[in-house]
Scaffold this motif. Structure first.
Motif, short mmCIF file in Angstrom:
data_model
loop_
_atom_site.label_atom_id
_atom_site.label_comp_id
_atom_site.label_asym_id
_atom_site.label_seq_id
_atom_site.Cartn_x
_atom_site.Cartn_y
_atom_site.Cartn_z
N SER A 1 35.61 -6.50 21.28
CA SER A 1 35.88 -5.48 22.29
C SER A 1 36.77 -4.39 21.73
CB SER A 1 36.55 -6.12 23.51
OG SER A 1 37.80 -6.69 23.14
N ILE A 2 36.62 -3.20 22.33
CA ILE A 2 37.48 -2.06 22.02
C ILE A 2 37.98 -1.49 23.34
CG2 ILE A 2 36.34 -1.48 19.83
CD1 ILE A 2 34.85 0.72 21.40
N PRO A 3 39.09 -0.74 23.29
CA PRO A 3 39.55 -0.11 24.53
C PRO A 3 38.46 0.78 25.12
CG PRO A 3 41.27 -0.02 22.87
CD PRO A 3 40.04 -0.52 22.17
N LYS A 4 38.33 0.71 26.43
CA LYS A 4 37.25 1.42 27.12
C LYS A 4 37.32 2.93 26.92
CE LYS A 4 35.01 1.31 31.67
NZ LYS A 4 35.11 0.77 33.04
N ASP A 5 38.51 3.49 26.88
CA ASP A 5 38.63 4.94 26.76
C ASP A 5 38.33 5.46 25.36
OD1 ASP A 5 40.81 3.76 25.67
OD2 ASP A 5 42.30 5.04 26.65
N LEU A 6 38.15 4.54 24.37
CA LEU A 6 37.80 4.94 23.00
C LEU A 6 36.33 4.70 22.69
CD1 LEU A 6 40.91 3.51 21.08
CD2 LEU A 6 40.56 5.85 21.90
N LYS A 7 35.58 4.27 23.70
CA LYS A 7 34.18 3.89 23.46
C LYS A 7 33.37 5.02 22.84
CE LYS A 7 31.47 4.02 26.93
NZ LYS A 7 30.75 3.78 28.21
N ASP A 8 33.42 6.20 23.44
CA ASP A 8 32.57 7.32 22.98
C ASP A 8 32.95 7.75 21.57
OD1 ASP A 8 31.26 7.26 25.40
OD2 ASP A 8 32.54 8.78 26.31
N LYS A 9 34.23 7.92 21.28
CA LYS A 9 34.66 8.33 19.95
C LYS A 9 34.26 7.29 18.91
CE LYS A 9 38.62 11.18 21.28
NZ LYS A 9 40.08 11.37 21.16
N PHE A 10 34.43 6.01 19.29
CA PHE A 10 34.06 4.93 18.38
C PHE A 10 32.57 4.99 18.04
CE2 PHE A 10 32.14 0.66 18.18
CZ PHE A 10 32.68 0.21 16.99
N THR A 11 31.74 5.12 19.05
CA THR A 11 30.29 5.15 18.83
C THR A 11 29.89 6.33 17.96
OG1 THR A 11 30.00 4.17 21.01
CG2 THR A 11 28.05 5.13 19.99
N GLU A 12 30.47 7.48 18.25
CA GLU A 12 30.15 8.71 17.49
C GLU A 12 30.53 8.55 16.03
OE1 GLU A 12 31.57 13.36 17.40
OE2 GLU A 12 31.85 12.18 19.23
N GLU A 13 31.76 8.09 15.75
CA GLU A 13 32.20 7.95 14.36
C GLU A 13 31.43 6.85 13.65
OE1 GLU A 13 36.28 7.12 11.76
OE2 GLU A 13 36.43 7.73 13.87
N PHE A 14 31.14 5.79 14.34
CA PHE A 14 30.43 4.68 13.73
C PHE A 14 29.05 5.13 13.24
CE2 PHE A 14 28.27 0.59 13.48
CZ PHE A 14 29.27 -0.24 12.98
N GLU A 15 28.34 5.87 14.08
CA GLU A 15 27.00 6.33 13.71
C GLU A 15 27.06 7.42 12.63
OE1 GLU A 15 25.32 7.55 17.40
OE2 GLU A 15 24.84 5.49 18.05
N ARG A 16 28.14 8.21 12.62
CA ARG A 16 28.27 9.28 11.64
C ARG A 16 28.65 8.76 10.27
NH1 ARG A 16 32.14 11.92 13.99
NH2 ARG A 16 33.82 11.20 12.61
N GLU A 17 29.53 7.79 10.20
CA GLU A 17 30.06 7.34 8.93
C GLU A 17 29.19 6.29 8.25
OE1 GLU A 17 32.62 8.58 7.38
OE2 GLU A 17 33.08 10.00 8.98
N LEU A 18 28.38 5.58 9.01
CA LEU A 18 27.56 4.51 8.42
C LEU A 18 26.09 4.90 8.46
CD1 LEU A 18 29.34 1.48 10.09
CD2 LEU A 18 29.66 2.30 7.76
N ASN A 19 25.43 4.72 7.32
CA ASN A 19 24.03 5.15 7.22
C ASN A 19 23.09 4.24 7.99
OD1 ASN A 19 24.67 7.35 5.53
ND2 ASN A 19 24.81 5.96 3.77
N TYR A 20 23.31 2.97 7.81
CA TYR A 20 22.41 2.01 8.45
C TYR A 20 23.26 1.05 9.31
CZ TYR A 20 19.30 3.82 4.89
OH TYR A 20 18.55 4.67 4.10
N SER A 21 23.32 1.34 10.58
CA SER A 21 24.17 0.55 11.49
C SER A 21 23.57 0.56 12.89
CB SER A 21 25.59 1.11 11.53
OG SER A 21 25.56 2.43 12.08
N TYR A 22 24.16 -0.35 13.71
CA TYR A 22 23.67 -0.45 15.09
C TYR A 22 24.84 -0.89 15.98
CZ TYR A 22 21.26 -2.33 19.20
OH TYR A 22 20.85 -2.61 20.49
N VAL A 23 25.01 -0.16 17.07
CA VAL A 23 26.04 -0.52 18.06
C VAL A 23 25.36 -0.71 19.41
CG1 VAL A 23 28.13 0.18 19.27
CG2 VAL A 23 27.86 0.74 16.86
N GLU A 24 25.67 -1.85 20.06
CA GLU A 24 25.13 -2.09 21.41
C GLU A 24 26.28 -2.43 22.36
OE1 GLU A 24 22.24 -5.18 23.87
OE2 GLU A 24 22.04 -5.06 21.69
N ILE A 25 26.30 -1.70 23.49
CA ILE A 25 27.29 -2.00 24.53
C ILE A 25 26.75 -3.20 25.33
CG2 ILE A 25 28.60 -1.13 26.49
CD1 ILE A 25 29.15 0.32 23.85
#
Length: 650
Positions: A164-188
């Motif tokens: 889990s991550i803090p709820k108010d950081l969800k969007d920033k986390f998802t954006e950076e995760f997809e930007r910094e990693l070439n092959y990744s997957y995040v599911e809420i």
């Protein structure tokens, strides 16, 4: 009607007879033991030692703890009797012999093992249910995960994280995760109030980079130690919880059938409690290998009976000696009074029992107490309610002695209240006139319109009360042949106070003046007589004369007889006025409710006030004149009777 005369007995008997002697003395219920440990310092007693019963006491207390467990375990499953039914039925009676025989027939260890096994099984099920509920709580955030947890561990080229991550950081986390990693997957997976639960997948080569990002956003890894799909796991756990609940209900149903053991458990409690009392009593004794020494107090009238009780066990092989109480002995106090006075003994005991050299103040105090209480509550209808309520309790309920005495006390106080309420013409205040249309109420005094007369009556009763206290002091001094002290410390006060009262009311002014001044001079000359110096004698005399101010305060204290009587009437009248102010039909609908609740409140609060202030008048104004107190209650070894009334014979 006095303090019961006591004597001390000393008994030498064989050690082998000790248990049987204790049992007989417990049945006798007339012996207050003396602790003999201090006697070991005497040269004659050095061959003896303090009775060691600690091991026996520990064993009995262990049995009682088991019995308490059994009682507490079965209690929730037993249908409770109502308070009124319990009072009506009272305790069952049983003799000592019947108790012993009944306990012999009870398979106590078998009952205990059965109940302990049931409890262990029930506790195991409750613990399992709690654990499963906790597991479900841990799984609920992941209930939307639609795969099996173990499949995440079987990935060959990628790595996964659940957390889990803090709820108010969800969007920033998802954006950076997809930007910094070439092959990744995040599911809420789910969202809570403050956290977002996520599944993260990445190539194994990018694991370290992923960990840096997760750390940056406060990622908390979930501890998942389950195999299978979370929804299926939760369903299985729910199913097991329902099975556990059925098993617990079945245990409860079967346990209810064990109420047959409750009577046995209560019998066992009485048996072991009485054993414990005897074992603790034996700590007062001294003994050798063959002899036991017992000392205690008993009433002089019971000497022959006590010797018979001892002889039943010891035959002719004992030595028994009686001796009168000495001046320095701490004699336990037992009061004996008639049926009217006895209920008032509790009032005296709350203050302090008299010491053995005093007289029992209860007979005189009881009369004043009843008069003062009735004068302060002062509503005849309230008195009738007290009398009816206590009479019903005494006639229809099986009460123990203490409860019966309390009921009798308030019965007598209710009668006094009827008497004074009749004098004041108060029946639920002025209800006969204001609510029921009566033209007048018969009365001898009207407190509201004859305040001076009632005040004079209150002070007159107070004066009699104070003079009675001084009279008690005089009696004690004369009994002890201190005639001069009786004259100086009581006689001169009588002269002074009577002279002051006569001067105040304007009767025989010349005689009353000489009585007052002569009494004050006599007090000045005699109250410092015990001092060794002239200055001390003068100071003591002045202080004695100054004591007249305390008597003035005492007299003023009796004004509360008027004040509380007025309060009862005025509050009752206030409720009656409230009812009269109600419009139309409300007077007949709401009025009775106000009448019942209001007058019950008035009766309760003013009865409490009358009780407290009647006590105060006795303790300060009456006892303060002569009473020392400090007596120790006579506490004989007697039967412990919690669930059964244990008697010598039915």
């Amino acid at each position: 009607m006095a303090i019961v005369k006591m004597n001390k007995f000393t008994l030498f008997a064989f050690e082998k007879d000790k248990e049987a002697l204790l049992k007989n003395l417990q049945k006798f219920q007339g012996v207050h033991f003396v602790n003999l440990e201090s006697k070991l310092e005497n040269e004659e007693m050095k061959f003896l030692e303090k009775t060691a019963a600690d091991k026996q006491i520990l064993e009995i207390e262990n049995e009682l703890s088991k019995i308490k467990f059994a009682f507490d375990f079965l209690s929730p499953y037993i249908e409770k009797k109502g308070v009124l039914q319990s009072l009506k039925e009272g305790k069952k009676t049983i003799t000592f012999e019947e108790l012993d025989e009944s306990v012999k027939k009870i398979d106590w260890q078998g009952i205990y093992r059965e109940l302990r096994t049931i409890e262990e099984k029930r506790n195991s099920l409750i613990n399992e249910k709690s654990k499963l509920e906790l597991e479900i709580e841990n799984l609920l955030p992941w209930k939307n995960f639609d795969a099996k947890f173990e499949e995440l561990k079987e990935l060959k080229f990628s790595t996964s994280f659940l957390g889990s991550i803090p709820k108010d950081l969800k969007d920033k986390f998802t954006e950076e995760f997809e930007r910094e990693l070439n092959y990744s997957y995040v599911e809420i997976i789910n969202e809570g109030r403050d956290e977002t639960y996520v599944l993260v997948l990445m190539l194994k080569e990018e694991k370290n980079k992923t960990l840096d990002i997760l750390k940056k956003y406060g990622f908390a890894k979930a501890l998942i130690n389950y195999n299978g799909n979370p929804q299926n796991i939760i369903q299985d756990y729910d199913k097991r919880i329902k099975e556990i609940e059925r098993e617990i209900k079945e245990i409860a149903s079967n346990t209810k059938k064990l109420n047959k053991y409750m009577d046995d458990i209560e019998l066992l409690y009485e048996y072991y409690s009485n054993e414990l009392n005897r074992a603790k009593a034996s700590l007062n004794f001294l003994n050798s290998h063959t002899i036991v020494v017992i000392q205690g107090w008993n009433t002089v009238d019971s000497n022959n009976k006590l010797e018979e009780v001892i002889k039943e066990v010891a035959g002719d092989y004992y030595y028994l000696e009686f001796e009168d109480a000495k001046e320095d002995d701490e004699v336990p106090i037992l009061l004996k009074n008639n049926s009217f006075v006895e209920p008032f003994e509790n009032i005296v005991e709350m203050y302090s029992l008299p010491n053995y050299g005093e007289v029992d103040p209860t007979p005189i105090m009881s009369v004043f107490y009843a008069v003062f209480f009735g004068m302060m509550l002062s509503d005849a209808a309230y008195g009738v309610l007290l009398v009816i309520g206590t009479a019903i309790a005494l006639m229809f309920f099986k009460l123990n002695k203490a409860m019966r005495n309390n009921m009798k006390l308030f019965l007598f106080l209710g009668i006094s209240t009827i008497f004074w309420g009749g004098i004041y013409g108060s029946w639920f205040g002025d209800a006969p006139i204001s609510l029921f249309g009566a033209k007048s109420i018969p009365k001898l005094l009207d407190p509201a319109n004859s305040i001076i007369e009632v005040m004079v009556l209150s002070l007159a009763l107070g004066g009699i009360h104070i003079f009675a206290g001084l009279g008690m002091k005089a009696y004690l001094l004369i009994r002890d042949k201190k005639y001069i002290d009786a004259l100086f410390d009581v006689g001169f006060w009588y002269i002074t106070l009577i002279g002051g009262i006569l001067m105040l009311v304007g009767v025989m002014p010349s005689i009353s003046k000489w009585m007052l001044y002569g009494g004050l001079i006599a007090l000045f000359l005699t109250q410092g007589r015990d001092a060794k110096t002239i200055v001390g004698k003068l100071g003591g005399g002045l202080y004695g004369v100054y004591g007249i101010t305390s008597y003035i305060g005492d007299f003023v204290s009796y004004s509360r007889l008027l004040a509380l009587g007025l309060a009862t009437g005025f509050i009752g009248n206030a409720f009656n006025i409230m009812i009269n102010l109600l419009p139309g039909a409300a007077k007949f609908i709401v009025g009775p409710i106000i009448f019942i609740i209001g007058h019950l409140f008035n009766m309760g609060i003013n009865a409490l006030g009358a009780y407290v202030h009647a006590n105060r008048l006795q303790y300060l104004e009456f006892f303060g004149k002569f009473y020392e107190g400090g007596g120790k209650t006579f506490k004989p070894l007697r039967a412990q009777s919690k669930y059964f009334e244990i008697v010598n014979e039915k």
